[in-house]
Scaffold this motif. Structure first.
Motif, short mmCIF file in Angstrom:
data_model
loop_
_atom_site.label_atom_id
_atom_site.label_comp_id
_atom_site.label_asym_id
_atom_site.label_seq_id
_atom_site.Cartn_x
_atom_site.Cartn_y
_atom_site.Cartn_z
N VAL A 1 -8.74 0.60 19.16
CA VAL A 1 -8.59 1.47 18.00
C VAL A 1 -9.76 1.30 17.04
O VAL A 1 -10.32 2.28 16.54
N LEU A 2 -10.15 0.07 16.76
CA LEU A 2 -11.27 -0.18 15.86
C LEU A 2 -12.56 0.42 16.40
O LEU A 2 -13.38 0.96 15.65
N LYS A 3 -12.72 0.36 17.71
CA LYS A 3 -13.90 0.96 18.34
C LYS A 3 -13.86 2.47 18.21
O LYS A 3 -14.87 3.12 17.88
N ASP A 4 -12.69 3.06 18.48
CA ASP A 4 -12.55 4.52 18.39
C ASP A 4 -12.79 5.01 16.96
O ASP A 4 -13.34 6.11 16.74
N LEU A 5 -12.36 4.22 15.99
CA LEU A 5 -12.54 4.59 14.59
C LEU A 5 -13.96 4.33 14.09
O LEU A 5 -14.31 4.74 12.98
N GLU A 6 -14.73 3.63 14.92
CA GLU A 6 -16.09 3.25 14.53
C GLU A 6 -16.08 2.51 13.19
O GLU A 6 -16.91 2.74 12.30
N ALA A 7 -15.11 1.61 13.07
CA ALA A 7 -14.92 0.88 11.81
C ALA A 7 -15.99 -0.20 11.65
O ALA A 7 -16.24 -0.97 12.58
N PRO A 8 -16.62 -0.28 10.49
CA PRO A 8 -17.59 -1.35 10.25
C PRO A 8 -16.89 -2.70 10.20
O PRO A 8 -15.70 -2.79 9.90
N ASP A 9 -17.63 -3.76 10.47
CA ASP A 9 -17.05 -5.10 10.52
C ASP A 9 -16.46 -5.51 9.18
O ASP A 9 -15.50 -6.29 9.14
N ASN A 10 -17.01 -5.00 8.09
CA ASN A 10 -16.55 -5.42 6.77
C ASN A 10 -15.51 -4.48 6.18
O ASN A 10 -15.19 -4.55 4.99
N ALA A 11 -14.96 -3.58 7.00
CA ALA A 11 -13.97 -2.62 6.49
C ALA A 11 -12.70 -3.34 6.04
O ALA A 11 -12.21 -4.25 6.71
N GLN A 12 -12.18 -2.93 4.91
CA GLN A 12 -10.90 -3.45 4.43
C GLN A 12 -9.79 -2.94 5.35
O GLN A 12 -9.83 -1.79 5.83
N THR A 13 -8.78 -3.77 5.62
CA THR A 13 -7.74 -3.42 6.60
C THR A 13 -6.35 -3.56 6.00
O THR A 13 -6.06 -4.52 5.29
N ILE A 14 -5.50 -2.58 6.32
CA ILE A 14 -4.09 -2.58 5.93
C ILE A 14 -3.24 -2.52 7.19
O ILE A 14 -3.54 -1.76 8.12
N THR A 15 -2.19 -3.30 7.24
CA THR A 15 -1.25 -3.24 8.36
C THR A 15 -0.02 -2.42 7.96
O THR A 15 0.54 -2.63 6.90
N VAL A 16 0.36 -1.47 8.82
CA VAL A 16 1.49 -0.59 8.54
C VAL A 16 2.63 -0.91 9.49
O VAL A 16 2.41 -1.01 10.70
N SER A 17 3.83 -1.06 8.96
CA SER A 17 4.98 -1.43 9.79
C SER A 17 5.81 -0.20 10.17
O SER A 17 5.75 0.84 9.51
N ASN A 18 6.60 -0.35 11.21
CA ASN A 18 7.49 0.73 11.64
C ASN A 18 8.57 1.01 10.59
O ASN A 18 8.96 2.17 10.39
N ALA A 19 9.02 -0.03 9.90
CA ALA A 19 10.03 0.16 8.85
C ALA A 19 9.49 1.05 7.74
O ALA A 19 10.21 1.90 7.19
N GLU A 20 8.22 0.89 7.42
CA GLU A 20 7.60 1.72 6.40
C GLU A 20 7.51 3.17 6.86
O GLU A 20 7.70 4.10 6.07
N GLU A 21 7.22 3.38 8.13
CA GLU A 21 7.15 4.73 8.68
C GLU A 21 8.51 5.41 8.57
O GLU A 21 8.61 6.59 8.19
N HIS A 22 9.58 4.68 8.90
CA HIS A 22 10.92 5.25 8.82
C HIS A 22 11.30 5.58 7.38
O HIS A 22 12.02 6.56 7.12
N GLU A 23 10.80 4.78 6.44
CA GLU A 23 11.14 5.01 5.03
C GLU A 23 10.69 6.38 4.56
O GLU A 23 11.40 7.06 3.82
N TYR A 24 9.52 6.82 5.00
CA TYR A 24 8.97 8.07 4.51
C TYR A 24 9.26 9.26 5.41
O TYR A 24 9.13 10.41 4.97
N LEU A 25 9.66 9.02 6.64
CA LEU A 25 9.91 10.12 7.58
C LEU A 25 11.37 10.28 7.95
O LEU A 25 11.76 11.30 8.50
N GLY A 26 12.17 9.26 7.65
CA GLY A 26 13.55 9.24 8.13
C GLY A 26 14.42 10.39 7.67
O GLY A 26 15.39 10.75 8.34
#
Length: 287
Positions: A45-70
């Motif tokens: 995924v990081l390669k496909d996104l061509e993300a730089p090494d110093n890019a800030q990163t956020i982790t998204v959980s499935n529970a959070e996805e359900h919160e906004y789409l449920g």
């Protein structure tokens, strides 16, 4: 990776410090990663996104996805794993939005653009991907949160939910009238709302019916009522309609500029030659 410009999850677990608005600059990149990616998938995924090494990163959980789409789609459709990932790069003021997707099956680039404009996201280049084909419904959540972190600007919770609802409604309408036309329809409604500022539900109904007729879209009474209720609720939210209009205009101008450029003309020539080769191949089958 296909690119379409408009012609149109969630408590954060941060692995890098949040920048203040004053520190946000053109070219800054932030990446959202699905929590359930394997190490190998994360690398892809990081390669496909061509993300730089110093890019800030956020982790998204499935529970959070359900919160906004449920409230808008079945839980089974959202699934039990957070996979969709994205990157967002700040671009120059008044440059509009662009979206590029890979391995996303249900949501088009223009659908993301429409929903992001509703949420107030502006002037950014966005990439959305997954290590394998996914619907893409959950990606919007991560993008909005990344934008909040990147700009230190809070998007109201009700606006986030409205943006997700808009994305789902557009996708559902797309099953009937075609994805691109559905996205154009929703974008045009917002443009007209920004221009006319309808005051009543009757005004809004007339506006939606007119746009539908102009685009050759036939709506059932149920579909029309759903759209009227949705956009009426949008009018009551903290949405800057002038900003939505400006982002739509800037994004359209970006498309026009690209198509008129040498790169754009080369792209169109290649596209034309591609279709000519298909036609020739079909002719050959019957000759």
């Amino acid at each position: 990776m296909k690119i379409a410009l408009l012609t149109m999850s969630l408590i954060l677990f941060l692995t890098a410090p949040i920048k203040s608005l004053a520190d946000a600059a053109v070219g800054d990149v932030i990446v959202t990663l699905g929590e359930d990616l394997t190490i190998a998938q994360k690398e892809k995924v990081l390669k496909d996104l061509e993300a730089p090494d110093n890019a800030q990163t956020i982790t998204v959980s499935n529970a959070e996805e359900h919160e906004y789409l449920g409230d808008f789609i079945p839980k089974a459709t959202i699934g039990s794993r957070a996979i969709s990932s994205s990157s967002i790069t700040l671009t120059a003021k008044d440059s509009g939005l662009s979206v590029a997707t890979q391995n996303i099956t249900s949501i088009t680039d223009d659908m993301y653009l429409n929903a992001l404009m509703t949420a107030g996201v502006k002037d950014a280049g966005i990439k959305i991907t997954a290590p394998f084909e996914v619907s893409g419904t959950a990606a919007l959540t991560g993008i909005m949160k990344a934008y909040e972190v990147q700009t230190n600007k809070k998007i109201p919770e009700e606006v986030k939910k409205a943006a997700n609802e808009e994305m789902v409604q557009t996708a559902e309408l797309g099953e009937k009238v075609g994805k691109e036309k559905a996205a154009e329809f929703m974008a045009t409604i917002k443009e007209e709302i920004a221009k006319e500022n309808p005051q009543t539900k009757d005004d809004l109904r007339a506006l939606i019916e007119r746009v539908a007729n102009d685009l050759g879209i036939s709506l059932t009474d149920s579909e029309l009522n759903t759209l009227v209720d949705f956009f009426n609720r949008l009018k009551d939210l903290d949405i800057d309609w002038n900003q939505v209009k400006d982002q739509l205009s800037a994004t359209k101008e970006k498309v026009t500029t690209f198509l008129q450029s040498e790169e754009g003309q080369s792209f169109l020539d290649k596209l034309k030659n591609f279709f000519i080769s298909i036609i020739d191949a079909i002719k050959a089958l019957f000759s």
